[in-house]
Design an enzyme around this catalytic site. Structure first.
Site, PDB file in Angstrom:
ATOM      1  CG  ASP A 183       0.366  -4.133   2.833  1.00 43.06           C
ATOM      2  OD1 ASP A 183       0.950  -3.284   1.692  1.00 43.06           O
ATOM      3  OD2 ASP A 183      -0.189  -3.579   3.480  1.00 43.06           O
TER       4      ASP A 183
ATOM      5  CB  SER B 172       2.789   1.952   6.493  1.00 51.89           C
ATOM      6  OG  SER B 172       1.559   1.417   7.039  1.00 51.89           O
TER       7      SER B 172
ATOM      8  CG  HIS C  27      -0.621   0.262   2.485  1.00 50.79           C
ATOM      9  ND1 HIS C  27      -0.150  -0.756   3.492  1.00 50.79           N
ATOM     10  CD2 HIS C  27      -0.238   1.575   3.169  1.00 50.79           C
ATOM     11  CE1 HIS C  27       0.059  -0.121   4.676  1.00 50.79           C
ATOM     12  NE2 HIS C  27       0.116   1.268   4.402  1.00 50.79           N
TER      13      HIS C  27
END
Ligand code: ARG
Ligand code: ASP
Length: 722
Positions: free
Chosen positions: A222, A648, A86
């Site tokens: 991810d 992230s 992402h």
């Protein structure tokens, strides 16, 4: 009833004073002083100098800000880096088209020549940091107005940054800590040639999509891979075909052992923003104004986008990143509000404020400094309420609408009335870029629905004048207005806009002043400029000043307590342990998930759960190579590290400082950790690094990438890949 209330307060006091295990985002250069003993006691085997050092290669040299908002880390001596899918999403999307759909199918460069340039993407490494509070605050006095104070701070900061980077290619930034009670300097090195190496299909990299986002149990692969290129001298350089892979000072070895419950873990990255020291008034405002209204607006957008994206493959690609962005914060706010309510966050802060007030009243000196602070803050928050509401709609239902922000590109030309080729060329570029990800039908539905919401929810005094026009001229029918808007505006189709730009003259410019889209934007901007901006600024400045003094007071009141500064997109260490949690009564979550769970979720009918056939084949054949543990492929795990947005892509490291996972999310029940951390509910979610390797090797056949990495098992034995 009385007794219950008493018990609640008692419980709150009890939990407030308990040690806050695992909470905190710590400053790398202060680990030696404050944290390392505690970290080692909890299992960490290295030293503070191994994490952050200016004298030797240390972990910080392997961690970077990826793009604008994420973290990434180096995993080979050839500049190979891993971050989240992402986080690479915008880049992957930019390289995708219906013919080469890397979002859907994934992409793997099988040689360095196939690695794709990513104009505009950069990565940033920290060279060093320094406490510069004294220099920054030099000349600041308590008599100064807030504006004067800011001016002095700015002037000092510019000087400090200039000196810090003189005769280097480095960049510097100075950030306030503890609401401006302290200041730190950060010197950075930025690399601009970063290339896209590979990513799994979205069915792996975004598996579970927005349905599973912020949730546990999770099965999202991810991750995405990029490579940093440098010039022949291993220095940062603009993209050039003959640039070479960057040879870093440090990269992470990859631990093949996996994690067990209660293992020490550490997350090293760039958390963006937390607000742990807010007052009860601020939290109440979030719960009553900001969160509910923004949630409502985004719900509308999501409903429209979901329908449109499911109906049309092109629209799905065009709006993929927009949808993900809109729904991400929407879901987080829902979780945050629930969490704050469940934790009795407002009541807990009230208990703290009561104690603060008593402490402030205890000496004349304290009283003078801190005595009236909380009542003042309370008054200001009350004054702020209508502006927060107005701002929420101005943003969600106004300036953030796609065409409204696109119209912003035209502003300069129309207001300055100067046609120069440069401006026109830039506008052409912006127009092509904008319309690449645009669908007129969808856009019109969005604008109609959001303007309706604006009309229904905001006091007329804080509405853009266009809504008044809708009321009077269109009898309140928003759709009648948008019909006209899309019909008449020369800016809401690529063809018309380009036509304008190719045949530009003075009279076109004159006409544009009356263009309905331009008028819409003007009315929204004017509302902000004349009705919201100044009041927000004044009130926020007052809050800043009072929060700074409040923070100073909190630090003075609890002298023996270790306070961590709020996140501010500077490098931080969070540490905790691998652990499941109990989200609700009667339910207990394990700390990891496996490929088994992906197969359980498999449903070709549902976009988010459509498992690729090849992954199913690997599962059926149990073809896991060296990546399984007791016959299972682990996919994700959770731990109690205190993380937030920006974390992230952060490396999740074990006690030896080896990479065990890539951080990508938090569990829903704990998303209030940006405001209040709960050690029982707050969990960060990491991708098990072995799942990434399994996908790279077994799924993608990109074994050459695995060969670049160093895989280690305990007591480290190097694993050879044949
Ligand atoms: N919730 C994660 C973070 O805040 C991941 C977001 C991306 N994933 C998604 N399905 N939208 O950013
Ligand atoms: N998913 C977040 C990010 O993109 C991480 C978080 O909020 O926990 O940074």
């Amino acid at each position: 009833m009385k007794i219950q209330k008493f018990l609640l307060v008692f419980l709150i006091i009890l939990t407030t004073f308990q040690t806050k295990a695992d909470e905190g985002m710590w400053i790398p250069m202060l680990l030696e002083k404050y944290n390392i003993a505690d970290m080692q006691e909890k299992g960490f085997k290295l030293t503070a100098e191994d994490i952050y050092s200016v004298n030797q290669a240390s972990m910080k040299d392997a961690v970077m800000i990826f793009g604008r908002g994420c973290t990434g880390e180096l995993i080979s001596n050839q500049g190979l880096l891993i971050t989240n899918h992402h986080c690479g999403y915008g880049q992957i999307q930019a390289h995708s088209s219906v013919e080469h759909d890397y979002l859907t199918n994934g992409y793997w460069a099988m040689s360095k020549e196939q690695e794709l340039a990513c104009p505009g993407l950069n990565v940033t490494f920290l060279i060093r940091m320094e406490d510069v509070s004294t220099q920054v605050l030099n000349g600041v006095t308590s008599e100064m107005s807030e504006e004067e104070r800011q001016k002095t701070i700015k002037k000092n900061s510019v000087e400090i940054a200039k000196t810090a980077t003189a005769e280097t290619h480095y960049e510097a930034s100075i950030k306030p800590f503890y609401y401006g009670n302290e200041y730190y300097l950060f010197v950075y090195e930025v690399f601009n040639d970063v290339r896209y190496v590979g990513s799994p299909p979205s069915a792996i990299g975004k598996f579970g999509g927005d349905t599973d986002n912020w949730m546990w149990p999770r099965h999202t692969g991810d991750f995405s891979l990029f490579r940093i290129y440098a010039n022949q001298d291993n220095q940062p350089a603009e993209y050039a075909a003959d640039n070479v892979p960057y040879q870093p000072k440090k990269y992470f070895a990859i631990a093949m052992d996996g994690v067990k419950k209660d293992d020490f873990t550490m997350v090293f990255g760039y958390p963006y923003k937390t607000e742990e020291y807010l007052t009860s008034y601020a939290i109440q405002q979030k719960l009553e104004i900001d969160n509910p209204h923004r949630i409502k607006a985004r719900q509308k957008k999501i409903d429209i986008l979901t329908l449109a994206m499911n109906a049309d493959a092109k629209v799905r690609i065009q709006y993929a990143a927009k949808h993900a962005g809109i729904s991400n914060a929407w879901k987080k706010w829902i979780g945050e509000s629930k969490g704050l309510t469940r934790m009795h966050a407002v009541e807990k802060k009230e208990v703290l404020e009561k104690r603060f007030q008593e402490w402030a009243n205890s000496t004349p000196e304290n009283k003078k400094k801190y005595g009236s602070l909380l009542p003042q803050l309370k008054t200001i928050y009350t004054k702020l309420t209508p502006y927060r509401l107005a701002y929420a709609y101005y943003y969600e239902a106004g300036v953030s609408l796609d065409i409204v922000s696109y119209a912003g590109y035209w502003e300069k030309l129309i207001t300055e009335k100067k046609i120069d080729t440069n401006t026109v060329e830039n506008l052409k570029k912006a127009t092509t870029g904008f319309y690449k990800n645009y669908n007129a039908t969808t856009d019109k539905k969005l604008v109609t629905s959001l303007l309706q919401l604006y009309y229904d929810n905001v006091d007329a005094n804080y509405q853009p004048t266009i809504l008044l026009t809708i009321k009077n001229k269109y009898k309140g029918h928003v759709k009648a207005y948008t019909d006209q808007l899309y019909l008449k505006s020369k800016l809401v189709s690529e063809e018309k806009a380009m036509n304008l730009l190719n045949n530009f003259n003075g009279s076109t410019l004159k006409k544009l002043e009356k263009d309905p889209l331009y008028l819409l934007r003007q009315s929204i901007v004017a509302l902000y400029d004349f009705k919201i901006k100044d009041s927000l600024l004044v009130l926020n400045n007052q809050i800043d000043l009072l929060q700074r003094t409040y923070m100073e007071g909190l630090l003075a009141m609890d002298k023996d307590k270790l306070f961590y500064p709020d996140a501010n997109q500077t490098l931080r260490v969070a540490y905790g342990k691998v652990n499941g949690y109990e989200p609700i009564d009667g339910v207990s979550y394990k700390h990891y998930t496996t490929l088994e769970g992906i197969i359980e979720k498999d449903n070709p009918e549902i976009y988010d759960y459509d498992v690729p056939d090849q992954l199913k084949t690997l599962y059926n054949k149990k073809d896991y190579g060296q990546y399984a543990e007791n016959g299972e492929v682990h996919v994700c795990f959770i731990a109690s590290n205190h993380t937030t947005g920006g974390n992230s892509g952060s490396p999740v490291l074990n006690a030896n400082g080896d990479l065990i996972g890539v951080n990508f999310d938090r569990c829903w029940e704990g998303t209030m950790s940006d405001i209040m951390y709960d050690k029982d509910q707050c969990r960060n979610i990491a991708l098990d690094i072995r799942y990434a390797l399994f996908i790279i090797d077994k799924f993608a056949g990109a074994n050459h990438l695995i060969k670049e990495m160093s895989l280690v098992r305990k007591n480290p034995v190097e694993i050879k890949v044949e």
